[in-house]
Design a protein around this motif. Structure first.
Motif, mmCIF file in Angstrom:
data_model
loop_
_atom_site.group_PDB
_atom_site.id
_atom_site.type_symbol
_atom_site.label_atom_id
_atom_site.label_comp_id
_atom_site.label_asym_id
_atom_site.label_seq_id
_atom_site.Cartn_x
_atom_site.Cartn_y
_atom_site.Cartn_z
ATOM 1 N N VAL A 214 -21.159 38.495 40.525
ATOM 2 C CA VAL A 214 -20.149 37.431 40.178
ATOM 3 C C VAL A 214 -20.875 36.488 39.289
ATOM 4 C CG1 VAL A 214 -18.242 35.848 40.819
ATOM 5 C CG2 VAL A 214 -18.408 38.165 41.698
ATOM 6 N N SER A 215 -21.919 35.435 39.537
ATOM 7 C CA SER A 215 -22.644 34.505 38.928
ATOM 8 C C SER A 215 -23.059 35.260 37.141
ATOM 9 C CB SER A 215 -23.711 34.053 39.559
ATOM 10 O OG SER A 215 -24.664 34.549 39.696
ATOM 11 N N ALA A 216 -23.939 36.621 37.391
ATOM 12 C CA ALA A 216 -24.703 36.662 36.187
ATOM 13 C C ALA A 216 -23.338 37.400 35.389
ATOM 14 C CB ALA A 216 -25.240 38.378 36.231
ATOM 15 N N THR A 217 -22.245 37.504 35.914
ATOM 16 C CA THR A 217 -21.052 37.921 34.712
ATOM 17 C C THR A 217 -20.781 36.659 34.589
ATOM 18 O OG1 THR A 217 -20.883 40.071 36.041
ATOM 19 C CG2 THR A 217 -18.929 38.753 34.616
ATOM 20 N N GLY A 218 -20.649 35.588 35.208
ATOM 21 C CA GLY A 218 -20.229 33.746 34.370
ATOM 22 C C GLY A 218 -21.038 33.829 33.451
ATOM 23 N N LYS A 219 -22.295 34.172 34.012
ATOM 24 C CA LYS A 219 -23.750 32.939 32.623
ATOM 25 C C LYS A 219 -23.243 34.039 31.524
ATOM 26 C CE LYS A 219 -28.296 33.393 32.306
ATOM 27 N NZ LYS A 219 -29.855 33.601 32.814
ATOM 28 N N LEU A 220 -23.152 35.528 31.290
ATOM 29 C CA LEU A 220 -23.405 36.020 30.048
ATOM 30 C C LEU A 220 -21.676 35.882 29.438
ATOM 31 C CD1 LEU A 220 -23.919 38.272 27.896
ATOM 32 C CD2 LEU A 220 -23.252 39.819 29.873
ATOM 33 N N MET A 221 -20.460 35.367 30.362
ATOM 34 C CA MET A 221 -19.341 35.061 29.280
ATOM 35 C C MET A 221 -19.513 33.975 29.037
ATOM 36 S SD MET A 221 -16.184 37.023 32.071
ATOM 37 C CE MET A 221 -15.485 36.390 31.572
ATOM 38 N N GLN A 222 -19.768 32.808 29.389
ATOM 39 C CA GLN A 222 -19.882 31.778 29.221
ATOM 40 C C GLN A 222 -20.576 31.327 27.620
ATOM 41 O OE1 GLN A 222 -21.479 28.465 31.717
ATOM 42 N NE2 GLN A 222 -20.281 26.699 30.913
ATOM 43 N N GLN A 223 -22.304 32.371 27.958
ATOM 44 C CA GLN A 223 -22.815 32.062 27.351
ATOM 45 C C GLN A 223 -22.934 32.725 25.287
ATOM 46 O OE1 GLN A 223 -26.791 33.612 28.388
ATOM 47 N NE2 GLN A 223 -27.729 33.590 26.694
ATOM 48 N N THR A 224 -21.991 33.547 25.473
ATOM 49 C CA THR A 224 -21.393 34.307 24.700
ATOM 50 C C THR A 224 -20.114 34.196 24.287
ATOM 51 O OG1 THR A 224 -20.791 36.395 26.012
ATOM 52 C CG2 THR A 224 -23.248 36.485 25.103
ATOM 53 N N GLU A 225 -19.333 33.075 24.873
ATOM 54 C CA GLU A 225 -18.120 32.714 24.891
ATOM 55 C C GLU A 225 -16.809 34.056 24.555
ATOM 56 O OE1 GLU A 225 -18.108 29.976 21.058
ATOM 57 O OE2 GLU A 225 -19.731 28.682 22.057
ATOM 58 N N MET A 226 -16.891 34.413 25.459
ATOM 59 C CA MET A 226 -16.327 36.326 25.328
ATOM 60 C C MET A 226 -15.116 35.698 25.859
ATOM 61 S SD MET A 226 -18.200 38.916 28.216
ATOM 62 C CE MET A 226 -19.487 39.443 27.475
ATOM 63 N N VAL A 227 -14.266 34.571 26.946
ATOM 64 C CA VAL A 227 -12.991 34.423 26.444
ATOM 65 C C VAL A 227 -12.172 33.300 26.371
ATOM 66 C CG1 VAL A 227 -12.441 36.621 28.179
ATOM 67 C CG2 VAL A 227 -13.155 34.687 29.124
ATOM 68 N N SER A 228 -11.238 33.054 26.164
ATOM 69 C CA SER A 228 -10.834 31.124 25.748
ATOM 70 C C SER A 228 -9.350 31.096 26.178
ATOM 71 C CB SER A 228 -11.083 31.177 24.543
ATOM 72 O OG SER A 228 -9.920 32.175 23.740
ATOM 73 N N HIS A 229 -8.758 30.266 26.334
ATOM 74 C CA HIS A 229 -7.524 29.970 26.659
ATOM 75 C C HIS A 229 -6.824 31.340 26.593
ATOM 76 C CE1 HIS A 229 -3.762 28.203 27.610
ATOM 77 N NE2 HIS A 229 -4.018 27.180 28.466
ATOM 78 N N GLY A 230 -6.135 31.302 27.327
ATOM 79 C CA GLY A 230 -4.882 32.700 26.887
ATOM 80 C C GLY A 230 -5.520 33.752 26.654
ATOM 81 N N SER A 231 -6.853 34.495 27.085
ATOM 82 C CA SER A 231 -7.279 35.673 26.800
ATOM 83 C C SER A 231 -6.111 36.666 27.426
ATOM 84 C CB SER A 231 -8.637 35.725 27.118
ATOM 85 O OG SER A 231 -9.287 35.271 25.771
ATOM 86 N N ARG A 232 -6.219 37.650 26.659
ATOM 87 C CA ARG A 232 -5.233 39.353 27.889
ATOM 88 C C ARG A 232 -6.045 40.159 27.911
ATOM 89 N NH1 ARG A 232 -0.601 41.025 25.671
ATOM 90 N NH2 ARG A 232 0.457 40.571 28.265
ATOM 91 N N ILE A 233 -6.592 40.732 27.999
ATOM 92 C CA ILE A 233 -8.062 40.796 28.754
ATOM 93 C C ILE A 233 -7.317 42.953 28.868
ATOM 94 C CG2 ILE A 233 -10.542 40.998 29.478
ATOM 95 C CD1 ILE A 233 -10.332 38.124 29.653
ATOM 96 N N GLY A 234 -7.780 44.030 28.103
ATOM 97 C CA GLY A 234 -8.001 44.533 29.064
ATOM 98 C C GLY A 234 -9.074 45.436 29.760
ATOM 99 N N LEU A 235 -8.952 45.871 31.028
ATOM 100 C CA LEU A 235 -10.514 46.220 31.024
ATOM 101 C C LEU A 235 -10.284 47.973 31.349
ATOM 102 C CD1 LEU A 235 -10.447 43.719 34.551
ATOM 103 C CD2 LEU A 235 -11.282 43.115 32.127
ATOM 104 N N ALA A 236 -11.093 48.103 30.544
ATOM 105 C CA ALA A 236 -11.366 50.061 30.505
ATOM 106 C C ALA A 236 -11.704 50.557 31.664
ATOM 107 C CB ALA A 236 -12.072 50.209 29.808
#
Length: 249
Positions: free
Chosen positions: A15-37
């Protein structure tokens, strides 16, 4: 206590490593609609569980939707995923195809079965993202996948490239992200078992006998007797891919 309960060390790491990478690379933002393959394997199922937790933690709302394209070796294999999504309140689109069996016929003479099947499934995933108005498509690749891809590209194509962490497609209308790419495969397997995720076996006849498997076996033989080699290789390749992404966003 949070709705997901007390987490083990392996689960917290995911959970923490995923959150770190998402924040560092600005993966998502407000209102993102994410399809999970979600294929049903341990990597993608672990990503699904972790992204549900991250969704609750994020300071802004995002939507999650499971996308499953059954390659056709077992028409009922995805039923466990369907039950899990229903029990956890996750929106999902699941469909049965014949991509896998077709990949092993004379129709596919110029490419490996894995390339053909993966290409067809990814094309369909892109179509589903457009049909549902999704802004992101997330894959559950981990650090091991990144390293193997890097060496495959270097040895077979002469390119020093791994997997992109956060990449734009279709003139910016869709972003392909890999939120769990900092995770070691062993951590992924351990956390998935602790969460008792209903992962199912890959029964593709080519499973375990691909060029990717050969390169993975070769890499494991290099670091079998010295853990430092694996750590150095993983850190170097991961750092390169994250840095490349950070420069683009």
């Amino acid at each position: 206590m949070a709705s997901w309960g007390k987490l083990t060390f392996a689960q917290k790491k995911c959970v923490s490593a995923t959150g770190k990478l998402m924040q560092q690379t600005e993966m998502v933002s407000h209102g993102s609609r994410i399809g999970l393959a979600i294929s049903g394997g341990v990597d993608s199922f672990l990503m699904l569980k972790v992204m549900l937790i991250r969704q609750a933690i994020m300071p802004f709302p995002v939507e999650l939707m499971v996308l499953h394209v059954n390659p056709g070796f077992d028409p009922d294999s995805h039923l466990a995923l369907a039950d899990w999504c229903a029990a956890n309140g996750v929106s999902a689109h699941m469909e049965l195809t014949d991509y896998g069996p077709r990949a092993h016929t004379d129709e596919n003479r110029s490419n490996s079965p894995c390339f053909f099947c993966a290409m067809q499934r990814r094309k369909r995933l892109f179509e589903l993202c457009r049909e549902y108005g999704l802004t992101h498509l997330a894959f559950g690749h981990n650090a091991d996948d990144n390293v193997v891809t890097f060496f495959m590209n270097m040895l077979q194509n002469g390119r020093a490239d791994g997997l992109s962490v956060n990449e734009s497609f279709f003139n910016g209308n869709l972003r392909v992200i890999r939120p769990t790419m900092l995770l070691d495969k062993k951590i992924v397997i351990k956390a998935a078992r602790q969460w008792e995720l209903p992962v199912w076996e890959n029964i593709c006849p080519s499973n375990g006998s691909t060029k990717r498997d050969d390169i993975h076996d070769w890499l494991r033989s290099m670091w079998r007797h010295d853990r430092r080699i694996k750590n150095n290789v993983f850190n170097a390749v991961t750092r390169q891919q994250v840095n490349l992404t950070s420069k683009k966003v």
